[in-house]
Design a protein around this motif. Structure first.
Motif, short mmCIF file in Angstrom:
data_model
loop_
_atom_site.label_atom_id
_atom_site.label_comp_id
_atom_site.label_asym_id
_atom_site.label_seq_id
_atom_site.Cartn_x
_atom_site.Cartn_y
_atom_site.Cartn_z
N VAL A 124 0.85 -1.19 0.00
CA VAL A 124 0.00 0.00 0.00
C VAL A 124 0.89 1.24 0.00
CG1 VAL A 124 -1.93 -1.13 1.20
CG2 VAL A 124 -0.21 0.10 2.51
N PRO A 125 0.45 2.32 -0.66
CA PRO A 125 1.21 3.57 -0.61
C PRO A 125 1.07 4.23 0.77
CG PRO A 125 -0.34 3.56 -2.45
CD PRO A 125 -0.66 2.39 -1.60
N THR A 126 2.07 5.02 1.14
CA THR A 126 1.99 5.78 2.39
C THR A 126 1.57 7.22 2.13
OG1 THR A 126 4.34 6.31 2.23
CG2 THR A 126 3.73 4.37 3.54
N ARG A 127 1.53 7.62 0.85
CA ARG A 127 1.10 8.96 0.46
C ARG A 127 0.42 8.87 -0.90
NH1 ARG A 127 4.66 10.52 -3.47
NH2 ARG A 127 6.74 9.64 -3.40
N VAL A 128 -0.22 9.93 -1.33
CA VAL A 128 -0.88 9.95 -2.64
C VAL A 128 0.19 9.94 -3.73
CG1 VAL A 128 -2.38 11.25 -4.19
CG2 VAL A 128 -2.87 11.22 -1.75
N VAL A 156 6.27 -3.13 -7.43
CA VAL A 156 5.79 -1.76 -7.49
C VAL A 156 6.92 -0.74 -7.61
CG1 VAL A 156 4.40 -0.03 -6.30
CG2 VAL A 156 3.81 -2.44 -6.08
N ALA A 157 7.97 -0.88 -6.84
CA ALA A 157 9.04 0.12 -6.80
C ALA A 157 9.66 0.30 -8.17
CB ALA A 157 10.09 -0.27 -5.78
N GLY A 158 9.81 1.55 -8.59
CA GLY A 158 10.40 1.86 -9.89
C GLY A 158 9.41 1.91 -11.03
N VAL A 215 -2.63 -1.85 -3.98
CA VAL A 215 -2.22 -1.43 -5.32
C VAL A 215 -2.55 -2.53 -6.33
CG1 VAL A 215 -0.27 -0.76 -6.77
CG2 VAL A 215 -0.37 0.00 -4.38
N PHE A 216 -3.33 -2.20 -7.34
CA PHE A 216 -3.61 -3.13 -8.43
C PHE A 216 -2.42 -3.14 -9.37
CE2 PHE A 216 -7.93 -2.13 -7.13
CZ PHE A 216 -8.56 -3.36 -7.22
N TYR A 241 -3.28 -7.98 -7.40
CA TYR A 241 -2.73 -7.01 -6.45
C TYR A 241 -1.22 -7.15 -6.36
CZ TYR A 241 -7.57 -6.68 -4.92
OH TYR A 241 -8.92 -6.50 -4.88
N ALA A 242 -0.54 -6.06 -6.03
CA ALA A 242 0.90 -6.09 -5.78
C ALA A 242 1.11 -6.69 -4.39
CB ALA A 242 1.48 -4.70 -5.85
#
Length: 152
Positions: free
Chosen positions: A29-33, A67-69, A82-83, A60-61
């Motif tokens: 999950v992201p920690t910010r928008v 996700v990173a990058g 995160v999809f 889902y991730a």
């Protein structure tokens, strides 16, 4: 005196095993928008345990490497799973920015400058205009930022 395991205990464990395994699964999950077009940095992500079973976990991730990058296609909200479809690889070539085109066949290599007509990530097929001749050809975007043209 040793205790005996009954059939009911074994059946109970068999029923609980999937729930216990799901409780140990995690998602990203992201920690910010994170807005569309922004690169997703590892510092903007966290791993959280799943609270419920996912009907289709492959969408889902599940770990940071997925996700990173990458670049967000959609707005990613803090605390939301995160999809995978909400992410894309970063573009290696941008539309309108000149790049080197290469035609390679055996020992023969021909290089020219071209302008991609669309952006592309490594492995994508893009249309590109040869600046010398004006011809439009298709080629595969390479990781080094060149476009490899094949014989048609």
């Amino acid at each position: 005196m040793p205790r005996r395991v009954t059939g009911i205990a074994i059946a109970t464990l068999a029923l609980l095993a999937p729930a216990l395994a799901a409780a140990q699964e995690t998602v990203v999950v992201p920690t910010r928008v994170i807005y569309p077009g922004q690169e997703v940095g590892a510092d903007a992500l966290e791993i959280v345990p799943l609270r419920r079973n996912l009907p289709n976990p492959s969408v889902y991730a599940l770990d940071l490497e997925q996700v990173a990058g990458k670049v967000a296609r959609n707005t990613l909200l803090p605390g939301r799973m995160v999809f995978n479809a909400a992410l894309r690889d970063a573009y290696v070539v941008e539309a309108g920015k000149p790049v080197e085109m290469r035609f390679v066949q055996g020992p023969l290599t021909i290089s020219a400058t071209g302008v991609p007509l669309q952006p592309g990530s490594a492995g994508d097929v893009v249309r590109i205009r040869n600046l010398d001749s004006g011809q439009i050809v298709s080629g595969v975007v390479m990781a080094d930022g060149t476009v490899r043209i094949s014989a048609s």
